[in-house]
Design a protein around this motif. Sequence first.
Motif, PDB file in Angstrom:
ATOM      1  N   HIS A   1     -11.257   4.352   7.576  1.00 45.95           N
ATOM      2  CA  HIS A   1     -10.099   4.328   6.684  1.00 45.95           C
ATOM      3  C   HIS A   1      -9.486   2.934   6.613  1.00 45.95           C
ATOM      4  CE1 HIS A   1     -10.050   8.662   5.987  1.00 45.95           C
ATOM      5  NE2 HIS A   1     -10.420   8.782   7.251  1.00 45.95           N
ATOM      6  N   SER A   2     -10.312   1.921   6.830  1.00 45.56           N
ATOM      7  CA  SER A   2      -9.873   0.538   6.670  1.00 45.56           C
ATOM      8  C   SER A   2     -11.100  -0.334   6.462  1.00 45.56           C
ATOM      9  CB  SER A   2      -9.090   0.055   7.893  1.00 45.56           C
ATOM     10  OG  SER A   2      -9.967  -0.132   9.001  1.00 45.56           O
ATOM     11  N   LYS A   3     -10.874  -1.531   5.956  1.00 40.21           N
ATOM     12  CA  LYS A   3     -11.980  -2.456   5.731  1.00 40.21           C
ATOM     13  C   LYS A   3     -12.642  -2.829   7.054  1.00 40.21           C
ATOM     14  CE  LYS A   3     -13.108  -6.836   3.440  1.00 40.21           C
ATOM     15  NZ  LYS A   3     -12.563  -7.987   2.679  1.00 40.21           N
ATOM     16  N   ALA A   4     -11.829  -3.028   8.086  1.00 39.81           N
ATOM     17  CA  ALA A   4     -12.371  -3.402   9.394  1.00 39.81           C
ATOM     18  C   ALA A   4     -13.254  -2.294   9.951  1.00 39.81           C
ATOM     19  CB  ALA A   4     -11.230  -3.719  10.356  1.00 39.81           C
ATOM     20  N   ALA A   5     -12.771  -1.056   9.910  1.00 35.30           N
ATOM     21  CA  ALA A   5     -13.553   0.063  10.429  1.00 35.30           C
ATOM     22  C   ALA A   5     -14.820   0.269   9.608  1.00 35.30           C
ATOM     23  CB  ALA A   5     -12.707   1.333  10.434  1.00 35.30           C
ATOM     24  N   HIS A   6     -14.730   0.044   8.300  1.00 32.63           N
ATOM     25  CA  HIS A   6     -15.917   0.181   7.448  1.00 32.63           C
ATOM     26  C   HIS A   6     -16.970  -0.854   7.841  1.00 32.63           C
ATOM     27  CE1 HIS A   6     -18.367   1.023   3.943  1.00 32.63           C
ATOM     28  NE2 HIS A   6     -18.385  -0.265   3.668  1.00 32.63           N
ATOM     29  N   GLY A   7     -16.531  -2.073   8.171  1.00 33.52           N
ATOM     30  CA  GLY A   7     -17.485  -3.098   8.594  1.00 33.52           C
ATOM     31  C   GLY A   7     -18.190  -2.724   9.887  1.00 33.52           C
TER      32      GLY A   7
ATOM     33  N   ILE B   1     -20.230 -13.770  11.675  1.00 33.87           N
ATOM     34  CA  ILE B   1     -19.690 -14.457  10.496  1.00 33.87           C
ATOM     35  C   ILE B   1     -18.808 -13.527   9.674  1.00 33.87           C
ATOM     36  CG2 ILE B   1     -20.294 -15.562   8.309  1.00 33.87           C
ATOM     37  CD1 ILE B   1     -22.772 -16.686   9.647  1.00 33.87           C
ATOM     38  N   PHE B   2     -19.234 -12.289   9.497  1.00 32.76           N
ATOM     39  CA  PHE B   2     -18.508 -11.380   8.626  1.00 32.76           C
ATOM     40  C   PHE B   2     -17.660 -10.371   9.384  1.00 32.76           C
ATOM     41  CE2 PHE B   2     -22.393 -12.661   6.337  1.00 32.76           C
ATOM     42  CZ  PHE B   2     -21.813 -13.289   5.256  1.00 32.76           C
ATOM     43  N   LEU B   3     -18.253  -9.687  10.363  1.00 32.08           N
ATOM     44  CA  LEU B   3     -17.571  -8.571  11.003  1.00 32.08           C
ATOM     45  C   LEU B   3     -16.382  -9.028  11.847  1.00 32.08           C
ATOM     46  CD1 LEU B   3     -17.581  -5.542  11.252  1.00 32.08           C
ATOM     47  CD2 LEU B   3     -19.106  -5.750  13.209  1.00 32.08           C
ATOM     48  N   ILE B   4     -16.554 -10.069  12.657  1.00 28.80           N
ATOM     49  CA  ILE B   4     -15.450 -10.538  13.491  1.00 28.80           C
ATOM     50  C   ILE B   4     -14.281 -10.987  12.633  1.00 28.80           C
ATOM     51  CG2 ILE B   4     -14.758 -12.380  15.082  1.00 28.80           C
ATOM     52  CD1 ILE B   4     -17.392 -12.072  16.484  1.00 28.80           C
ATOM     53  N   ARG B   5     -14.582 -11.619  11.500  1.00 26.55           N
ATOM     54  CA  ARG B   5     -13.519 -12.048  10.600  1.00 26.55           C
ATOM     55  C   ARG B   5     -12.782 -10.852  10.011  1.00 26.55           C
ATOM     56  NH1 ARG B   5     -15.509 -16.072   6.100  1.00 26.55           N
ATOM     57  NH2 ARG B   5     -16.097 -17.161   8.027  1.00 26.55           N
ATOM     58  N   GLN B   6     -13.515  -9.787   9.712  1.00 22.76           N
ATOM     59  CA  GLN B   6     -12.890  -8.587   9.152  1.00 22.76           C
ATOM     60  C   GLN B   6     -11.991  -7.878  10.151  1.00 22.76           C
ATOM     61  OE1 GLN B   6     -15.813  -5.902   7.608  1.00 22.76           O
ATOM     62  NE2 GLN B   6     -16.358  -7.195   5.866  1.00 22.76           N
ATOM     63  N   THR B   7     -12.384  -7.865  11.416  1.00 25.43           N
ATOM     64  CA  THR B   7     -11.678  -7.060  12.415  1.00 25.43           C
ATOM     65  C   THR B   7     -10.617  -7.829  13.186  1.00 25.43           C
ATOM     66  OG1 THR B   7     -13.394  -7.565  14.057  1.00 25.43           O
ATOM     67  CG2 THR B   7     -13.679  -5.572  12.734  1.00 25.43           C
ATOM     68  N   SER B   8     -10.503  -9.139  12.969  1.00 25.71           N
ATOM     69  CA  SER B   8      -9.545  -9.951  13.721  1.00 25.71           C
ATOM     70  C   SER B   8      -8.239 -10.108  12.956  1.00 25.71           C
ATOM     71  CB  SER B   8     -10.138 -11.334  14.014  1.00 25.71           C
ATOM     72  OG  SER B   8     -11.303 -11.227  14.789  1.00 25.71           O
TER      73      SER B   8
ATOM     74  N   GLN C   1      -1.320 -11.337  29.735  1.00 24.57           N
ATOM     75  CA  GLN C   1      -1.951 -11.864  28.520  1.00 24.57           C
ATOM     76  C   GLN C   1      -1.565 -10.984  27.341  1.00 24.57           C
ATOM     77  OE1 GLN C   1      -6.108 -12.982  28.830  1.00 24.57           O
ATOM     78  NE2 GLN C   1      -6.508 -12.332  26.726  1.00 24.57           N
ATOM     79  N   VAL C   2      -1.355 -11.610  26.190  1.00 24.34           N
ATOM     80  CA  VAL C   2      -1.030 -10.873  24.967  1.00 24.34           C
ATOM     81  C   VAL C   2      -2.217 -10.944  24.024  1.00 24.34           C
ATOM     82  CG1 VAL C   2       0.539 -10.645  23.012  1.00 24.34           C
ATOM     83  CG2 VAL C   2       1.413 -11.453  25.213  1.00 24.34           C
ATOM     84  N   ASN C   3      -2.792  -9.807  23.706  1.00 19.17           N
ATOM     85  CA  ASN C   3      -3.841  -9.727  22.695  1.00 19.17           C
ATOM     86  C   ASN C   3      -3.277  -9.079  21.440  1.00 19.17           C
ATOM     87  OD1 ASN C   3      -5.784 -10.923  24.305  1.00 19.17           O
ATOM     88  ND2 ASN C   3      -6.474  -8.987  25.177  1.00 19.17           N
ATOM     89  N   SER C   4      -4.025  -9.130  20.366  1.00 24.11           N
ATOM     90  CA  SER C   4      -3.509  -8.574  19.118  1.00 24.11           C
ATOM     91  C   SER C   4      -4.628  -7.937  18.315  1.00 24.11           C
ATOM     92  CB  SER C   4      -2.825  -9.663  18.284  1.00 24.11           C
ATOM     93  OG  SER C   4      -3.739 -10.696  17.945  1.00 24.11           O
ATOM     94  N   ILE C   5      -4.231  -7.051  17.428  1.00 27.40           N
ATOM     95  CA  ILE C   5      -5.159  -6.378  16.537  1.00 27.40           C
ATOM     96  C   ILE C   5      -4.417  -6.077  15.242  1.00 27.40           C
ATOM     97  CG2 ILE C   5      -4.587  -4.052  17.346  1.00 27.40           C
ATOM     98  CD1 ILE C   5      -7.534  -3.310  17.022  1.00 27.40           C
ATOM     99  N   GLU C   6      -5.161  -5.978  14.159  1.00 29.96           N
ATOM    100  CA  GLU C   6      -4.550  -5.624  12.880  1.00 29.96           C
ATOM    101  C   GLU C   6      -4.892  -4.180  12.548  1.00 29.96           C
ATOM    102  OE1 GLU C   6      -4.259  -8.339   9.271  1.00 29.96           O
ATOM    103  OE2 GLU C   6      -5.777  -6.910   8.596  1.00 29.96           O
TER     104      GLU C   6
END
Length: 323
Positions: free
Chosen positions: A24-30, A100-107, A183-188
Amino acid sequence: MLTLAEVSFVLAGCGSKQDTLSTHSKAAHGIASLWWNMLVGCAAAFGILSTVLLIAYVRRRRPGVPAGRDAERAGWTVVLALGLVVPLLTVTALFLYSNIFLIRQTSVPSANAATGDRTALTIRVIGHQFWWEVRYPGTPAVTANEIHIPARTNVRVLLYTRDVIHSFWVPELNKKVDLIPEQVNSIELYADKPGRYRGQCAEFCGLQHAHMGLYVFADPPARFRQWLASQAKPATKSSALFDDECSSCHAIRGTTATSHVGPDLTHVGSRSSLASLTIPNSLVRMREWIRDPQRVKPGSAMPAVRLTNAQVNELARYLESLK
């Protein structure tokens, strides 16, 4: 014939609402696309190698390679092509696709003066054994185990932990991200439509790791603003019994209970579950949870308090009234 234990292990993976292939998101679809590509690629490779092995078995008493004049050279060609060239090309293609593609989509995109920040909202999520604290910076709103976001909106989630390593994972919306001490990590998070999406701690963190779930509610923007405004308000009533027995661990804004050892309970009655999705939120289950939390969730930090039945009922009714 499967044994009872084997059947139990198989069935243990059924019934969850966590589905990595229901995106249900571009990141999950990737992420799902990468999985399907790997599955198809591995299935094709397995089929080719199985065919070659079958041919080799059938022709095991005949020298040479079918349709080949130079038997030794043809044999080396098959070995090098299937054993080196094809795996190397496949792994390289998957590596380039994912990096190149997936990490950029999910970050989460980094904000800077040139491009700005595409996220419209920032939420803080703090992992505890064994529950999730959720805060909305800029407002007094605090909740637990249930994250509300506006649908079709990019939301930055900052991840912290107050104790051990946890892992934040809502598979229908994005990848796993670890919560690491100091440490602080993040996700969209982005949901392409309103709905409820289940998440889970994906890093073993102790006895009740399996019962450290969460929900992400993607609300229509207008409903989300209404929910956030409601959650930011203090409680309209207090309880002397709660102040005496529970205020050393819990906070209820608008009262004298201000401790943050356990979840903030200002609007606990509005939540759909208790104990990090272990049980549904109802008056009956609230009584069970107050009366004997270790029976409901063994190993949790909530102690059993000596209360009479009348006191348990009074506390449960008070907490359920905090909408």
